[in-house]
Write a protein that holds these residues in place. Structure first.
Motif, short mmCIF file in Angstrom:
data_model
loop_
_atom_site.label_atom_id
_atom_site.label_comp_id
_atom_site.label_asym_id
_atom_site.label_seq_id
_atom_site.Cartn_x
_atom_site.Cartn_y
_atom_site.Cartn_z
N LEU A 91 -21.97 -11.89 38.29
CA LEU A 91 -21.44 -11.40 39.56
C LEU A 91 -20.29 -12.27 40.06
CD1 LEU A 91 -24.78 -10.48 41.38
CD2 LEU A 91 -23.10 -8.90 40.42
N LEU A 92 -20.45 -13.58 39.98
CA LEU A 92 -19.41 -14.48 40.46
C LEU A 92 -18.14 -14.35 39.64
CD1 LEU A 92 -18.53 -16.72 42.38
CD2 LEU A 92 -19.59 -18.38 40.82
N MET A 93 -18.27 -14.29 38.32
CA MET A 93 -17.10 -14.15 37.46
C MET A 93 -16.40 -12.82 37.70
SD MET A 93 -15.19 -15.47 35.04
CE MET A 93 -16.06 -16.63 33.97
N GLY A 94 -17.17 -11.74 37.78
CA GLY A 94 -16.57 -10.42 37.95
C GLY A 94 -15.81 -10.27 39.25
N VAL A 95 -16.41 -10.69 40.35
CA VAL A 95 -15.75 -10.58 41.66
C VAL A 95 -14.49 -11.45 41.71
CG1 VAL A 95 -16.00 -11.06 44.12
CG2 VAL A 95 -17.86 -9.95 42.88
N SER A 96 -14.58 -12.66 41.19
CA SER A 96 -13.42 -13.56 41.20
C SER A 96 -12.26 -12.97 40.41
CB SER A 96 -13.80 -14.92 40.60
OG SER A 96 -14.85 -15.52 41.31
N THR A 97 -12.57 -12.36 39.28
CA THR A 97 -11.52 -11.82 38.42
C THR A 97 -10.85 -10.61 39.05
OG1 THR A 97 -12.77 -12.58 36.50
CG2 THR A 97 -11.02 -10.98 36.10
N VAL A 98 -11.63 -9.72 39.64
CA VAL A 98 -11.04 -8.56 40.32
C VAL A 98 -10.11 -9.03 41.45
CG1 VAL A 98 -11.52 -6.55 41.74
CG2 VAL A 98 -12.91 -7.00 39.71
N LEU A 99 -10.52 -10.06 42.17
CA LEU A 99 -9.71 -10.55 43.28
C LEU A 99 -8.41 -11.19 42.81
CD1 LEU A 99 -12.43 -12.05 45.67
CD2 LEU A 99 -11.14 -9.91 45.92
N VAL A 100 -8.41 -11.80 41.62
CA VAL A 100 -7.14 -12.32 41.08
C VAL A 100 -6.13 -11.19 40.94
CG1 VAL A 100 -6.03 -13.32 39.04
CG2 VAL A 100 -8.16 -14.31 39.89
N GLY A 101 -6.59 -10.04 40.47
CA GLY A 101 -5.70 -8.90 40.32
C GLY A 101 -5.18 -8.33 41.62
N CYS A 102 -5.81 -8.71 42.72
CA CYS A 102 -5.38 -8.23 44.04
C CYS A 102 -4.48 -9.22 44.78
CB CYS A 102 -6.61 -7.94 44.91
SG CYS A 102 -7.72 -6.68 44.25
N LEU A 103 -4.24 -10.38 44.20
CA LEU A 103 -3.49 -11.42 44.91
C LEU A 103 -2.03 -11.03 45.12
CD1 LEU A 103 -4.62 -14.80 43.26
CD2 LEU A 103 -5.13 -13.98 45.56
N PRO A 104 -1.50 -11.32 46.29
CA PRO A 104 -0.04 -11.21 46.47
C PRO A 104 0.65 -12.34 45.72
CG PRO A 104 -1.08 -12.13 48.43
CD PRO A 104 -2.19 -11.74 47.51
N THR A 105 1.92 -12.16 45.40
CA THR A 105 2.65 -13.17 44.64
C THR A 105 3.30 -14.19 45.57
OG1 THR A 105 4.68 -11.87 44.66
CG2 THR A 105 3.13 -11.48 42.86
N TYR A 106 3.90 -15.21 44.97
CA TYR A 106 4.60 -16.24 45.75
C TYR A 106 5.73 -15.61 46.57
CZ TYR A 106 6.96 -20.65 46.81
OH TYR A 106 7.53 -21.72 47.47
N PRO A 189 -5.40 -5.56 33.73
CA PRO A 189 -6.56 -6.16 33.05
C PRO A 189 -7.57 -6.77 34.03
CG PRO A 189 -4.53 -6.79 31.95
CD PRO A 189 -4.13 -6.12 33.22
N PHE A 190 -7.09 -7.30 35.15
CA PHE A 190 -8.00 -7.90 36.12
C PHE A 190 -8.78 -6.82 36.87
CE2 PHE A 190 -4.84 -11.14 35.32
CZ PHE A 190 -5.59 -12.31 35.28
N TRP A 191 -8.14 -5.72 37.19
CA TRP A 191 -8.84 -4.64 37.86
C TRP A 191 -9.88 -3.98 36.95
CZ3 TRP A 191 -3.69 -2.27 40.06
CH2 TRP A 191 -3.29 -3.05 41.17
N LEU A 192 -9.58 -3.92 35.65
CA LEU A 192 -10.55 -3.34 34.71
C LEU A 192 -11.84 -4.14 34.65
CD1 LEU A 192 -8.24 -2.32 31.73
CD2 LEU A 192 -9.35 -0.81 33.38
N SER A 193 -11.80 -5.36 35.16
CA SER A 193 -13.00 -6.20 35.18
C SER A 193 -14.10 -5.59 36.03
CB SER A 193 -12.65 -7.59 35.70
OG SER A 193 -13.77 -8.42 35.71
N LEU A 194 -13.76 -4.70 36.92
CA LEU A 194 -14.78 -4.03 37.74
C LEU A 194 -15.74 -3.25 36.85
CD1 LEU A 194 -15.78 -3.48 40.60
CD2 LEU A 194 -14.27 -1.49 40.67
N ILE A 195 -15.21 -2.60 35.80
CA ILE A 195 -16.06 -1.88 34.85
C ILE A 195 -16.96 -2.87 34.12
CG2 ILE A 195 -16.06 -0.42 32.79
CD1 ILE A 195 -13.31 0.61 33.67
N VAL A 196 -16.37 -3.99 33.72
CA VAL A 196 -17.11 -5.04 33.04
C VAL A 196 -18.27 -5.52 33.91
CG1 VAL A 196 -16.95 -7.41 32.20
CG2 VAL A 196 -15.12 -5.79 31.70
N LEU A 197 -18.00 -5.70 35.18
CA LEU A 197 -19.00 -6.20 36.12
C LEU A 197 -20.19 -5.24 36.22
CD1 LEU A 197 -19.97 -8.10 38.37
CD2 LEU A 197 -18.49 -6.87 39.95
N VAL A 198 -19.92 -3.96 36.36
CA VAL A 198 -20.99 -2.97 36.53
C VAL A 198 -21.84 -2.87 35.27
CG1 VAL A 198 -21.49 -0.53 36.90
CG2 VAL A 198 -19.71 -1.66 38.26
#
Length: 450
Positions: A91-106, A189-198
Motif C-alpha cells: 500500500l505504501l509503495m503503490g500510493v507513493s508511486t501514483v503520487l510521483v506521477g501527479c507531481l508538478p514540475t520545477y 508509468p507512475f499512474w499505471l501503478s494504481l492497477i499494480v496496487l489493486v
C-alpha cells in the motif's frame, strides 16, 4: 509440526513472486525516470551533468530510508506476522508511486517540486525495506527443507519481472518526442501503478501466515522486542548480511549509472539501453531458479561467492565497452554479468541470509542487514556520477563495483553453511542464547561449517 498449520510452498512462492513483481515495478520505474527524465524537469536550472547528478541523488535518497524502515517493519513482522508487513509495504509503495506521477514540475512550483519528489522517494525506500525480507521470510518458512533456496528464489524472480515490466512500459514512452516525454509522457508509468496496487492487494490479503510463525505465536515464543534479541545474539550475522549484500552495487551501477552514462554521455539511444535491461532480466528469470537449485544441492556459499566475484570482475569490461560505444560487446557482457553471473548471488540471498536467523528475529535480521548493505550500494550511482572525469569517466563506477564485491566476498567466506540444517534448527549457534539448550543443532552446524 502442528497439523492445523500446513506448509503451502507453491502458494507462498506465487504470492511472493507476484507481489514482488508488482511492488518492484513501482520501485524500478522511479530509477528509469531518474536516469532519463527527472534531471530535466525537476532540476532544469542546472547544467545537464549536474541535473543528472541531482536526479540520481533522489534515487539514492530512497536507499537512505531503507535502514530506518527495516527497523520498524522488521519489528512489526517478527512480532505480529509476515502478512501484515506484506500488505503495508504494498500500500505504501503503490500510493507513493501514483503520487510521483501527479507531481508538478520545477517550472510550475519551483523548489517545492524536487522537495516533494524526495519525500515520496523516501516513502518508496521505507516500503522497499520490508518488502523483500517479508516475502522472503514468508516463502522460506513455507518451503520444504531441501528446496528452500529454490522456492525463495521466486521472490527475486518477481523483482526481475517487475523490472522487465517497468522497462517495457517505458519503451514506448522513451520513444516519444522529447517535448511530449517531458510534459506528460513520463507520468503514465507512475499512474499505471494504481492497477499494480489493486492487483497486489487482492493477492496479498489472502496469504496464509507461515506455520512456524503461527506456532511460535501460539506457544508465546515470539520475541517481545525482536530488535533486542537480534542485537544481543546476532550482531555478527547482521553485519555479515550487510557486507554480503553489497554485491548489489553491481545491480545499481548496471541499472542506473550505466543507463544514465550511456544515454547522457556516450549518446546511446534510450530505447537501445532499455532493451539491454529487458534482455538481461529475461535471462535472469531463467538463471535465478537454476542457481537456486544448485545451491540446494551443493550449498549457499559456493554459489553466492561465484556470483559475487564473477559479476564484480565483469563490470570493468562492460563499462569500457559502453565507453567505446561497442554495443554488440556491451550487450554480451551486460547479459553475462547481470543476467547470468549476478543471478548466482541475487537468486539465493533470500535463503542464504534468512537461514542465518531463527524465526524470532528472521525478518528483522534480514531487513536490517540487507537494507544497510543496499543503502550503501544505492549510493554508488551518484558517487560514480560525481567522479565522471577524464578519458575514462566510467572508472569510478568500475572501482566501486570491485570494492563492493570484495567486501561481499569476505563476508560470504566467513558465513556458516546452512543448506542441510532443518528449519527448526536454523539460527542456533554459539551466542544465540534465546533458544535454550541446543546440543543437536550445534552439532549439525559444526559438521556443515568449514
Amino acid at each position: 509440526m502442528n497439523t492445523q498449520h500446513k506448509k503451502t510452498p507453491g502458494k507462498a512462492a506465487f504470492a511472493g513472486w507476484i507481489g514482488s513483481a508488482m511492488e518492484y515495478y513501482d520501485f524500478f520505474i522511479y530509477g528509469t525516470a531518474a536516469a532519463l527524465v527527472f534531471g530535466k524537469i525537476f532540476f532544469p536550472g542546472s547544467d545537464p551533468a549536474m541535473g543528472v547528478l541531482l536526479a540520481l541523488g533522489t534515487f539514492g535518497v530512497g536507499y537512505l530510508a531503507r535502514p530506518i524502515g527495516a527497523l520498524f517493519l522488521g519489528h512489526l513482522g517478527d512480532k505480529y506476522g509476515r502478512k501484515r508487513v506484506l500488505v503495508l509495504t504494498l500500500l505504501l509503495m503503490g500510493v507513493s508511486t501514483v503520487l510521483v506521477g501527479c507531481l508538478p514540475t520545477y517550472e510550475s512550483i519551483g523548489i517545492a517540486a524536487p522537495i516533494m519528489l524526495v519525500i515520496l522517494r523516501l516513502c518508496q525506500g521505507f516500503s522497499a525495506s520490508g518488502e523483500q525480507s517479508g516475502a522472503n521470510s514468508m516463502t522460506l518458512e513455507h518451503a520444504p527443507d531441501h528446496q528452500r533456496a529454490y522456492f525463495t528464489s521466486f521472490t527475486i524472480s518477481g523483482t526481475q519481472a517487475g523490472l522487465i515490466l517497468a522497462t517495457l512500459v517505458f519503451l514506448p514512452i522513451a520513444s516519444l518526442p522529447e517535448a511530449d516525454l517531458l510534459s506528460w509522457g513520463w507520468r503514465i508509468p507512475f499512474w499505471l501503478s494504481l492497477i499494480v496496487l489493486v492487483v497486489g492487494y487482492l493477492i496479498r490479503r489472502n496469504i496464509e501466515e507461515t506455520p512456524v510463525f503461527q506456532e511460535a505465536k501460539e506457544s508465546k515464543q515470539t520475541a517481545k522486542i525482536p530488535l533486542v534479541a537480534l542485537l544481543r545474539d546476532y550482531k555478527a550475522d547482521v553485519a555479515r548480511v550487510a557486507m554480503a549484500a553489497m554485491v548489489s552495487t553491481v545491480s545499481t551501477l548496471f541499472g542506473i549509472f550505466a543507463l544514465s552514462y550511456a544515454v547522457n554521455i556516450v549518446g546511446v539511444e534510450r530505447t537501445t539501453m532499455l532493451w539491454l535491461t529487458i534482455i538481461t532480466n529475461i535471462v535472469a528469470l531463467f538463471a535465478i531458479p537454476l542457481w537456486a537449485r544448485l545451491a540446494d544441492q551443493i550449498g549457499r556459499r559456493p554459489v553466492y561467492l561465484f556470483g559475487v566475484l564473477a559479476s564484480g570482475a565483469l563490470m570493468t569490461p562492460f563499462l569500457w565497452s559502453l565507453g567505446q560505444n561497442n554495443l554488440p560487446l556491451s550487450f554480451v557482457l551486460g547479459v553475462l554479468m547481470s543476467g547470468v553471473c549476478f543471478s548466482a548471488a541475487n537468486g539465493i540471498w533470500p535463503a542464504f541470509f534468512g537461514e542465518m536467523f531463527s524465526t524470532k528475529v528472521r525478518l528483522s535480521g534480514m531487513a536490517i542487514g540487507t537494507q544497510v548493505g543496499f543503502a550503501l550500494s544505492g549510493l554508488a550511482p551518484i558517487v560514480a556520477a560525481a567522479f565522471m572525469k577524464g578519458s575514462t569517466p566510467w572508472l569510478a563506477a568500475a572501482c566501486l563495483a570491485l570494492v563492493g564485491c570484495a567486501i561481499a566476498a569476505v563476508a560470504t567466506w566467513t558465513a556458516r553453511e546452512t543448506y542441510k540444517i532443518k528449519m527448526d534448527d536454523l539460527g542456533r549457534h554459539p551466542g544465540a542464547n534465546d533458544h535454550g539448550p541446543q546440543p543437536n543443532s550445534l552439532n549439525i552446524q559444526l559438521k556443515t561449517a568449514d
